[in-house]
Scaffold this motif. Sequence first.
Motif, PDB file in Angstrom:
ATOM      1  N   ARG A 202       8.269  -4.576 -13.393  1.00 60.96           N
ATOM      2  CA  ARG A 202       7.702  -3.685 -12.363  1.00 60.96           C
ATOM      3  C   ARG A 202       8.108  -2.244 -12.672  1.00 60.96           C
ATOM      4  O   ARG A 202       9.280  -1.974 -12.944  1.00 60.96           O
ATOM      5  N   ILE A 203       7.152  -1.327 -12.627  1.00 62.45           N
ATOM      6  CA  ILE A 203       7.410   0.077 -12.913  1.00 62.45           C
ATOM      7  C   ILE A 203       6.822   0.932 -11.799  1.00 62.45           C
ATOM      8  O   ILE A 203       6.041   0.451 -10.969  1.00 62.45           O
ATOM      9  N   ARG A 204       7.207   2.206 -11.787  1.00 65.80           N
ATOM     10  CA  ARG A 204       6.583   3.170 -10.887  1.00 65.80           C
ATOM     11  C   ARG A 204       6.560   4.531 -11.569  1.00 65.80           C
ATOM     12  O   ARG A 204       7.569   4.972 -12.119  1.00 65.80           O
ATOM     13  N   THR A 205       5.392   5.170 -11.507  1.00 65.83           N
ATOM     14  CA  THR A 205       5.199   6.456 -12.158  1.00 65.83           C
ATOM     15  C   THR A 205       5.616   7.588 -11.230  1.00 65.83           C
ATOM     16  O   THR A 205       5.280   7.561 -10.045  1.00 65.83           O
ATOM     17  N   PRO A 206       6.343   8.591 -11.720  1.00 67.47           N
ATOM     18  CA  PRO A 206       6.635   9.758 -10.873  1.00 67.47           C
ATOM     19  C   PRO A 206       5.353  10.514 -10.577  1.00 67.47           C
ATOM     20  O   PRO A 206       4.414  10.524 -11.379  1.00 67.47           O
ATOM     21  N   HIS A 207       5.306  11.151  -9.421  1.00 69.30           N
ATOM     22  CA  HIS A 207       4.083  11.839  -9.020  1.00 69.30           C
ATOM     23  C   HIS A 207       3.830  13.046  -9.920  1.00 69.30           C
ATOM     24  O   HIS A 207       4.690  13.906 -10.100  1.00 69.30           O
ATOM     25  N   THR A 208       2.662  13.055 -10.519  1.00 71.66           N
ATOM     26  CA  THR A 208       2.200  14.176 -11.327  1.00 71.66           C
ATOM     27  C   THR A 208       0.935  14.714 -10.694  1.00 71.66           C
ATOM     28  O   THR A 208      -0.081  14.004 -10.634  1.00 71.66           O
ATOM     29  N   SER A 209       0.986  15.932 -10.194  1.00 68.97           N
ATOM     30  CA  SER A 209      -0.181  16.513  -9.534  1.00 68.97           C
ATOM     31  C   SER A 209      -1.216  16.934 -10.578  1.00 68.97           C
ATOM     32  O   SER A 209      -0.910  17.114 -11.761  1.00 68.97           O
TER      33      SER A 209
ATOM     34  N   ASN B  31       0.818  -1.219   0.000  1.00 69.87           N
ATOM     35  CA  ASN B  31       0.000   0.000   0.000  1.00 69.87           C
ATOM     36  C   ASN B  31       0.846   1.260   0.000  1.00 69.87           C
ATOM     37  O   ASN B  31       0.425   2.303  -0.522  1.00 69.87           O
ATOM     38  N   ALA B  32       2.034   1.197   0.614  1.00 65.64           N
ATOM     39  CA  ALA B  32       2.872   2.391   0.739  1.00 65.64           C
ATOM     40  C   ALA B  32       3.560   2.774  -0.569  1.00 65.64           C
ATOM     41  O   ALA B  32       4.132   3.854  -0.656  1.00 65.64           O
ATOM     42  N   ARG B  33       3.512   1.916  -1.564  1.00 70.02           N
ATOM     43  CA  ARG B  33       4.192   2.185  -2.833  1.00 70.02           C
ATOM     44  C   ARG B  33       3.174   2.610  -3.894  1.00 70.02           C
ATOM     45  O   ARG B  33       2.935   1.899  -4.869  1.00 70.02           O
ATOM     46  N   ARG B  34       2.543   3.751  -3.703  1.00 79.04           N
ATOM     47  CA  ARG B  34       1.586   4.228  -4.691  1.00 79.04           C
ATOM     48  C   ARG B  34       2.306   4.532  -6.008  1.00 79.04           C
ATOM     49  O   ARG B  34       3.400   5.071  -6.009  1.00 79.04           O
ATOM     50  N   GLY B  35       1.650   4.209  -7.084  1.00 81.94           N
ATOM     51  CA  GLY B  35       2.244   4.408  -8.398  1.00 81.94           C
ATOM     52  C   GLY B  35       3.003   3.207  -8.912  1.00 81.94           C
ATOM     53  O   GLY B  35       3.331   3.154 -10.098  1.00 81.94           O
ATOM     54  N   THR B  36       3.254   2.215  -8.046  1.00 83.99           N
ATOM     55  CA  THR B  36       3.930   1.002  -8.495  1.00 83.99           C
ATOM     56  C   THR B  36       2.948   0.119  -9.245  1.00 83.99           C
ATOM     57  O   THR B  36       1.798  -0.048  -8.831  1.00 83.99           O
ATOM     58  N   ALA B  37       3.387  -0.453 -10.342  1.00 87.78           N
ATOM     59  CA  ALA B  37       2.502  -1.274 -11.170  1.00 87.78           C
ATOM     60  C   ALA B  37       3.310  -2.372 -11.842  1.00 87.78           C
ATOM     61  O   ALA B  37       4.544  -2.306 -11.918  1.00 87.78           O
ATOM     62  N   ILE B  38       2.590  -3.363 -12.317  1.00 90.13           N
ATOM     63  CA  ILE B  38       3.171  -4.451 -13.100  1.00 90.13           C
ATOM     64  C   ILE B  38       2.717  -4.286 -14.539  1.00 90.13           C
ATOM     65  O   ILE B  38       1.524  -4.118 -14.808  1.00 90.13           O
ATOM     66  N   VAL B  39       3.660  -4.335 -15.462  1.00 92.41           N
ATOM     67  CA  VAL B  39       3.368  -4.232 -16.893  1.00 92.41           C
ATOM     68  C   VAL B  39       3.601  -5.594 -17.516  1.00 92.41           C
ATOM     69  O   VAL B  39       4.675  -6.185 -17.351  1.00 92.41           O
ATOM     70  N   GLY B  40       2.586  -6.098 -18.206  1.00 91.46           N
ATOM     71  CA  GLY B  40       2.702  -7.386 -18.874  1.00 91.46           C
ATOM     72  C   GLY B  40       2.766  -7.217 -20.375  1.00 91.46           C
ATOM     73  O   GLY B  40       2.146  -6.308 -20.944  1.00 91.46           O
ATOM     74  N   TYR B  41       3.525  -8.089 -21.021  1.00 92.33           N
ATOM     75  CA  TYR B  41       3.670  -8.054 -22.466  1.00 92.33           C
ATOM     76  C   TYR B  41       3.124  -9.344 -23.068  1.00 92.33           C
ATOM     77  O   TYR B  41       3.107 -10.390 -22.415  1.00 92.33           O
ATOM     78  N   SER B  42       2.687  -9.265 -24.318  1.00 90.81           N
ATOM     79  CA  SER B  42       2.088 -10.433 -24.971  1.00 90.81           C
ATOM     80  C   SER B  42       3.070 -11.586 -25.120  1.00 90.81           C
ATOM     81  O   SER B  42       2.661 -12.728 -25.319  1.00 90.81           O
ATOM     82  N   SER B  43       4.364 -11.298 -25.007  1.00 89.53           N
ATOM     83  CA  SER B  43       5.368 -12.350 -25.105  1.00 89.53           C
ATOM     84  C   SER B  43       5.441 -13.210 -23.855  1.00 89.53           C
ATOM     85  O   SER B  43       6.133 -14.233 -23.843  1.00 89.53           O
ATOM     86  N   GLY B  44       4.732 -12.810 -22.790  1.00 90.68           N
ATOM     87  CA  GLY B  44       4.785 -13.538 -21.528  1.00 90.68           C
ATOM     88  C   GLY B  44       5.708 -12.894 -20.517  1.00 90.68           C
ATOM     89  O   GLY B  44       5.729 -13.306 -19.348  1.00 90.68           O
ATOM     90  N   GLU B  45       6.465 -11.887 -20.926  1.00 87.54           N
ATOM     91  CA  GLU B  45       7.356 -11.200 -20.007  1.00 87.54           C
ATOM     92  C   GLU B  45       6.585 -10.128 -19.239  1.00 87.54           C
ATOM     93  O   GLU B  45       5.523  -9.672 -19.648  1.00 87.54           O
ATOM     94  N   TRP B  46       7.118  -9.745 -18.105  1.00 86.85           N
ATOM     95  CA  TRP B  46       6.518  -8.691 -17.293  1.00 86.85           C
ATOM     96  C   TRP B  46       7.618  -7.987 -16.518  1.00 86.85           C
ATOM     97  O   TRP B  46       8.726  -8.514 -16.354  1.00 86.85           O
TER      98      TRP B  46
END
Length: 440
Positions: A395-402, A378-393
């Motif tokens: 972890r990313i995190r977006t910088p805060h944009t107000s 919960n403390a890592r807002r903006g963190t996400a998992i990106v999946g690709y059609s190749s089966g790879e994935w």
Amino acid sequence: MMWLTVLALIVATAGLLRWRRPAWYWLSFGIVIAALRIRLRYAAVMDACHLTVPASRFRLAMARALKREVPRQRVPRLLWLRPTRTGLLLRIRMWPGQDAFEFSSAADRLRHSFAVHQVTSREIKPGIIELTLTAFDVLKDVRMPVKTARDLLKIPVARVEDGSVHYRDYRETPHSVTVGATQSGKSVFQRTVIKELSAQPVALVGIDCKKIELSPFARRFSALADSPDDAADLLEALVARMEDIYDTVRCAQRISADTPDAEIAANIWDLPEELRPVPVVITIDEIAELALSAKRNDQRRDRIITALIRLAQLGRAAGMFLDIYGQRFGSELGDGITMLRAQLTGRVVHRVNDESTAKMTFGDISPHAVFAATQIPNARRGTAIVGYSSGEWTRIRTPHTSMRQAVAACNRHAHLTPDLPELARFKPALDPVPAVVEAA
């Protein structure tokens, strides 16, 4: 005593940098220490992680014939070691009998053995793999690089855990779905995408049934719908525009025997610039508001889902791209959702409240991505998992944009908003810009 004082000062400086500025520590001290550690311990680490192979039969036979000691295990050859701003790259040649899966399975053991934050592997070509060693937690304090590879419909939106930049490339991945629970960072991801797109010569179209997420960006939107009824009409108008664009492409083909292959138009990018229609990015803020219905046979819902599926199937060649956002994306949203998902190549999952949403998004990609999506804290807002059609994935995190930053970017680039005659009745009504009163 002076040398001891200098040494103590260097150690204290290194410790302070490692605690407060890990990137500075890595560039000043960490690279040399890590490179020496890998060089000295490489063979022992490969053996401990079971990444070695037995000696060849010829060497074993020679050892038995000459009554010598059995040859040691063969270690994969380290071709080169290259430092980066966030870690190290190792290029390794595998022995016959090894495969890239062995190294990806041993990534966690390699991480502990080399004393780094993250290890990922990928196969460069048969027999050659590349290990990416990340020295520190890049996603703890996300800072985008000053220079990024921007292009038309290619924008930087997040930082990858290995230190690289994650791009939203619409021409490569035309349609995407982004899901996440409340306070997971999904809205920040959306703002970042809109902020970056606002500076490009594209048309932005939005559907926001909550009426509060996209309306602040109205000056940069060519069309905006804030109710399911308007959304159904807007989507059908977009389908009609798509069909007109295909008619334009067909008229421009004029294929003959002497027409060069490069001049045969199959999409808007093959058209001459004076005939090329403006690309359209369609942002849908909450898919559940359009797909859920209490009625058994809801004609409005059927119109919406049918139009979305048609845009997802045929929109790429017409320069029309879908960005769908939602808290839930599952089969309970009704008929057509699974078919729609099959057309959405881009998959981004922020923190979710249930595993079924992650399975619906990543179930056809990788079970490991499903597990990783359910482990986002919960403390890592903006963190996400990106999946690709190749089966790879990854972890990313977006910088805060107000919201203010995104609105300011949209207002600054409002002059780039194209007028689309087909969508004129959906153009948002704008309040006059308040005059700036200068102090006397």
